[in-house]
Write a protein that holds these residues in place. Structure first.
Motif, PDB file in Angstrom:
ATOM      1  N   LEU A 412       0.836  -1.190   0.000  1.00 51.64           N
ATOM      2  CA  LEU A 412       0.000   0.000   0.000  1.00 51.64           C
ATOM      3  C   LEU A 412       0.878   1.249   0.000  1.00 51.64           C
ATOM      4  O   LEU A 412       1.943   1.266   0.618  1.00 51.64           O
ATOM      5  CB  LEU A 412      -0.923   0.002   1.223  1.00 51.64           C
ATOM      6  CG  LEU A 412      -1.977  -1.113   1.276  1.00 51.64           C
ATOM      7  CD1 LEU A 412      -2.709  -1.087   2.614  1.00 51.64           C
ATOM      8  CD2 LEU A 412      -2.965  -0.986   0.128  1.00 51.64           C
ATOM      9  N   PRO A 413       0.452   2.316  -0.690  1.00 48.93           N
ATOM     10  CA  PRO A 413       1.286   3.520  -0.762  1.00 48.93           C
ATOM     11  C   PRO A 413       1.260   4.318   0.538  1.00 48.93           C
ATOM     12  O   PRO A 413       0.192   4.616   1.078  1.00 48.93           O
ATOM     13  CB  PRO A 413       0.644   4.312  -1.898  1.00 48.93           C
ATOM     14  CG  PRO A 413      -0.790   3.891  -1.883  1.00 48.93           C
ATOM     15  CD  PRO A 413      -0.794   2.448  -1.465  1.00 48.93           C
ATOM     16  N   SER A 418       6.449   9.629   6.641  1.00 52.48           N
ATOM     17  CA  SER A 418       5.514   9.164   7.678  1.00 52.48           C
ATOM     18  C   SER A 418       4.930   7.829   7.246  1.00 52.48           C
ATOM     19  O   SER A 418       3.833   7.768   6.687  1.00 52.48           O
ATOM     20  CB  SER A 418       4.388  10.183   7.884  1.00 52.48           C
ATOM     21  OG  SER A 418       4.897  11.456   8.189  1.00 52.48           O
ATOM     22  N   PRO A 419       5.655   6.719   7.475  1.00 48.91           N
ATOM     23  CA  PRO A 419       5.242   5.421   6.943  1.00 48.91           C
ATOM     24  C   PRO A 419       3.921   4.888   7.468  1.00 48.91           C
ATOM     25  O   PRO A 419       3.373   3.931   6.924  1.00 48.91           O
ATOM     26  CB  PRO A 419       6.374   4.477   7.356  1.00 48.91           C
ATOM     27  CG  PRO A 419       7.398   5.290   8.049  1.00 48.91           C
ATOM     28  CD  PRO A 419       6.910   6.681   8.189  1.00 48.91           C
ATOM     29  N   ASN A 420       3.359   5.515   8.511  1.00 50.67           N
ATOM     30  CA  ASN A 420       2.050   5.096   8.998  1.00 50.67           C
ATOM     31  C   ASN A 420       0.913   5.905   8.385  1.00 50.67           C
ATOM     32  O   ASN A 420      -0.258   5.687   8.698  1.00 50.67           O
ATOM     33  CB  ASN A 420       1.983   5.204  10.528  1.00 50.67           C
ATOM     34  CG  ASN A 420       2.839   4.152  11.209  1.00 50.67           C
ATOM     35  OD1 ASN A 420       2.956   3.028  10.721  1.00 50.67           O
ATOM     36  ND2 ASN A 420       3.452   4.516  12.329  1.00 50.67           N
ATOM     37  N   GLU A 421       1.276   6.833   7.497  1.00 47.99           N
ATOM     38  CA  GLU A 421       0.278   7.676   6.850  1.00 47.99           C
ATOM     39  C   GLU A 421       0.153   7.286   5.377  1.00 47.99           C
ATOM     40  O   GLU A 421       1.160   7.215   4.667  1.00 47.99           O
ATOM     41  CB  GLU A 421       0.650   9.156   6.960  1.00 47.99           C
ATOM     42  CG  GLU A 421       0.397   9.761   8.321  1.00 47.99           C
ATOM     43  CD  GLU A 421      -1.076   9.701   8.706  1.00 47.99           C
ATOM     44  OE1 GLU A 421      -1.940  10.058   7.868  1.00 47.99           O
ATOM     45  OE2 GLU A 421      -1.381   9.275   9.835  1.00 47.99           O
ATOM     46  N   ILE A 455      -3.837   1.618   7.446  1.00 44.98           N
ATOM     47  CA  ILE A 455      -3.659   2.418   6.230  1.00 44.98           C
ATOM     48  C   ILE A 455      -4.875   2.280   5.319  1.00 44.98           C
ATOM     49  O   ILE A 455      -5.384   3.267   4.780  1.00 44.98           O
ATOM     50  CB  ILE A 455      -2.365   1.995   5.502  1.00 44.98           C
ATOM     51  CG1 ILE A 455      -1.152   2.435   6.321  1.00 44.98           C
ATOM     52  CG2 ILE A 455      -2.304   2.588   4.099  1.00 44.98           C
ATOM     53  CD1 ILE A 455       0.150   1.821   5.874  1.00 44.98           C
ATOM     54  N   MET A 456      -5.366   1.044   5.170  1.00 46.50           N
ATOM     55  CA  MET A 456      -6.526   0.816   4.309  1.00 46.50           C
ATOM     56  C   MET A 456      -7.754   1.526   4.869  1.00 46.50           C
ATOM     57  O   MET A 456      -8.539   2.133   4.115  1.00 46.50           O
ATOM     58  CB  MET A 456      -6.787  -0.680   4.207  1.00 46.50           C
ATOM     59  CG  MET A 456      -7.699  -1.087   3.055  1.00 46.50           C
ATOM     60  SD  MET A 456      -6.913  -0.860   1.443  1.00 46.50           S
ATOM     61  CE  MET A 456      -8.078   0.264   0.659  1.00 46.50           C
ATOM     62  N   GLU A 457      -7.928   1.489   6.173  1.00 48.34           N
ATOM     63  CA  GLU A 457      -9.064   2.178   6.785  1.00 48.34           C
ATOM     64  C   GLU A 457      -8.978   3.687   6.572  1.00 48.34           C
ATOM     65  O   GLU A 457      -9.993   4.348   6.316  1.00 48.34           O
ATOM     66  CB  GLU A 457      -9.103   1.860   8.283  1.00 48.34           C
ATOM     67  CG  GLU A 457      -9.544   0.432   8.593  1.00 48.34           C
ATOM     68  CD  GLU A 457      -9.387   0.080  10.068  1.00 48.34           C
ATOM     69  OE1 GLU A 457      -8.952   0.965  10.843  1.00 48.34           O
ATOM     70  OE2 GLU A 457      -9.698  -1.079  10.453  1.00 48.34           O
TER      71      GLU A 457
END
Length: 489
Positions: A412-413, A418-421, A455-457
């Protein structure tokens, strides 16, 4: 382009040499790290063969008329604009009309074209900020705008288009040459070349009437006085949100704009993209002339209706590979071409190796490959010689291949800093590689751990949509149901 008898799968992997330190940039692109003159006087002729795409054997079973989107037009001043129902309404030359109908095989303007082209082509030629869905016909808007503004008798640069990557620059030049085939208008591509063609020697000034290229190369040609901008009538920024973002090419883009403004106060600026976040939108509105026109689509309406989006929960990395092998490629092998997006060239290399070992012929593209290999891989994919392409976000923006009906987000991109965004703009651009111009398509998002779930949410919340879930990653029937719902089976 190198002439090699090796298969694309083995050729691509061998070109990916290990490096001591990996510099990760947007799209894994290294184009703009230029130290010497790269736009040689042979660039146009060297790229000519690469721009010939064989469309004769392509038949698209999944073409539908694009659905009208709710495009909001905001015009400035008293200039009246009437939407064009036909291309004849735009007062185009017979040569351009012939190119649109005979070469491009268009029948009528799409909605974005019908609204934006009168704004582009009507005096006093106001600046335009335009946002619309991926695959809605934005390229035709600015290409037709550039061709229409050219004085064919003036053999000097009159239109300039800046793109974030060489792939997009070459693609846009291909469209321009096809559309303008009967006009006699000359064009040139100014993009980085490999070191073998990168000799610091003098080159003649550019006489081409339309120049399309990447910002670093264009900026250098202007500073070397090889590219005159005194007669520039149109300046286009494709993927404008990235071209003017702080983490994109903002510095180079602003320098190009200021250098043109210094000697030319009548150049029309056209900014096109599928995405404009609020920060970039506010910045862009300050750098164009005050009486600019604008077209925007609400972000909730940007998630393309023609593309069916799915999320697939996978317990581990092996499951992700098996889903691609057994559930998507096996079931969807006759449905068109597939692009698999990954987060880095390391991930690309790993997936490439795994699929090749499982017997699949795939090609892989990322920023560490030579320009020659990148051009070769793109041409083979566009010619339909390869069916599965693994890519970093190098091809997420603007890459137009109408036979692509499946997109897989293997990773997922996310935002690099900010790898959690989630990177919402990149997500939208990725899924827009399928379902071009109203065609049907399906996107499968792989969700493996808690971070992926989060991330998907966030992506679902941002676009105000609920992405359908494939019930079981290990069920062939579930994937067949998904593809049928997408109109692909």
């Amino acid at each position: 382009m190198a002439d090699t008898s090796e298969t694309p799968a083995t050729t691509t992997e061998r070109q990916s040499k290990p490096q001591a330190a990996e510099i990760i940039k947007w799209g894994d692109v290294e184009d703009e790290e230029e130290t010497a003159s790269t736009s040689e006087d042979k660039v146009a002729s060297q790229l000519e063969d690469k721009l010939t795409i064989d469309d004769s054997e392509k038949v698209d079973k999944f073409l539908e008329e694009p659905q009208d989107s709710n495009i909001q037009a905001v015009t400035a001043g008293d200039t009246p604009y009437t939407s064009a129902t036909t291309f004849e309404d735009l007062n185009l030359t017979p040569e351009l009309l012939k190119g649109l109908y005979v070469e491009m095989k268009f029948k009528k303007p799409s909605k974005i074209q019908a609204i934006s082209l009168p704004m582009i082509l009507t005096p006093p030629y106001k600046d335009l900020i335009a946002q619309a869905h991926n695959g809605s016909g934005k390229t035709t808007c600015f290409v037709l705008g550039m061709l229409s503004r050219i004085d064919p008798n003036a053999r000097r640069p009159q239109a300039l288009c800046i793109c974030p990557t060489r792939e997009l620059s070459i693609q846009n030049l291909e469209v321009l040459r096809k559309m303008g085939k009967y006009t006699g208008i000359t064009s040139e591509c100014a993009v980085p070349m490999d070191s073998a063609n990168d000799r610091p020697r003098s080159r003649p000034p550019i006489f081409a009437q339309v120049v399309i290229g990447t910002p670093g190369t264009i900026k250098r040609l202007m500073s070397q006085k090889k590219l005159s901008v005194t007669d520039m009538r149109v300046l286009v920024f494709d993927e404008a949100d990235h071209m003017l973002a702080k983490d994109g090419f903002q510095d180079d883009s602003l320098r190009i704009m200021k250098d043109i403004e210094r000697v030319n106060n009548h150049c029309q600026i056209l900014l096109f993209s599928a995405t404009f976040d609020e920060t970039v939108k506010n910045f862009v509105s300050r750098i164009v002339r005050k009486d600019y026109n604008q077209l925007f689509v609400k972000k909730e309406e940007l998630s393309l209706d023609a593309i069916k989006q799915y999320k697939v929960y996978c317990p581990d990395e092996l499951a992700k590979i098996l889903v691609i092998k057994d559930r998507i490629l096996e079931v969807g092998e006759k449905l068109g071409q597939t692009i698999i997006f990954v987060s880095s060239k390391r991930s690309a290399g790993m997936l490439h190796k795994a699929l090749v070992e499982l017997g699949y012929e795939v090609t892989t593209i990322h920023g560490a490959l030579t320009h020659e290999d990148r051009d070769k891989i793109v041409k083979e994919f566009k010619d339909g010689l390869t069916q599965v392409l693994i890519s970093t976000d190098l091809l997420a923006r603007g890459f137009d291949q109408q036979q692509v009906n499946l997109v897989i987000n293997y990773d997922l991109p996310v935002k690099f800093e900010s790898p959690n965004e989630p990177n919402y703009e990149v997500y939208l651009h990725r899924i827009g590689r399928a379902g071009r111009f109203g065609r049907k398509g399906a996107v499968f998002n792989f969700v493996m751990d808690d971070r992926d779930r989060m991330i998907m949410e966030k992506i679902e919340t941002y676009f105000g949509t609920q992405v359908a879930e494939v019930p079981s990653w290990d069920s062939e029937e579930d994937f067949k149901v998904a593809l049928k719902a997408a109109g692909l089976l």
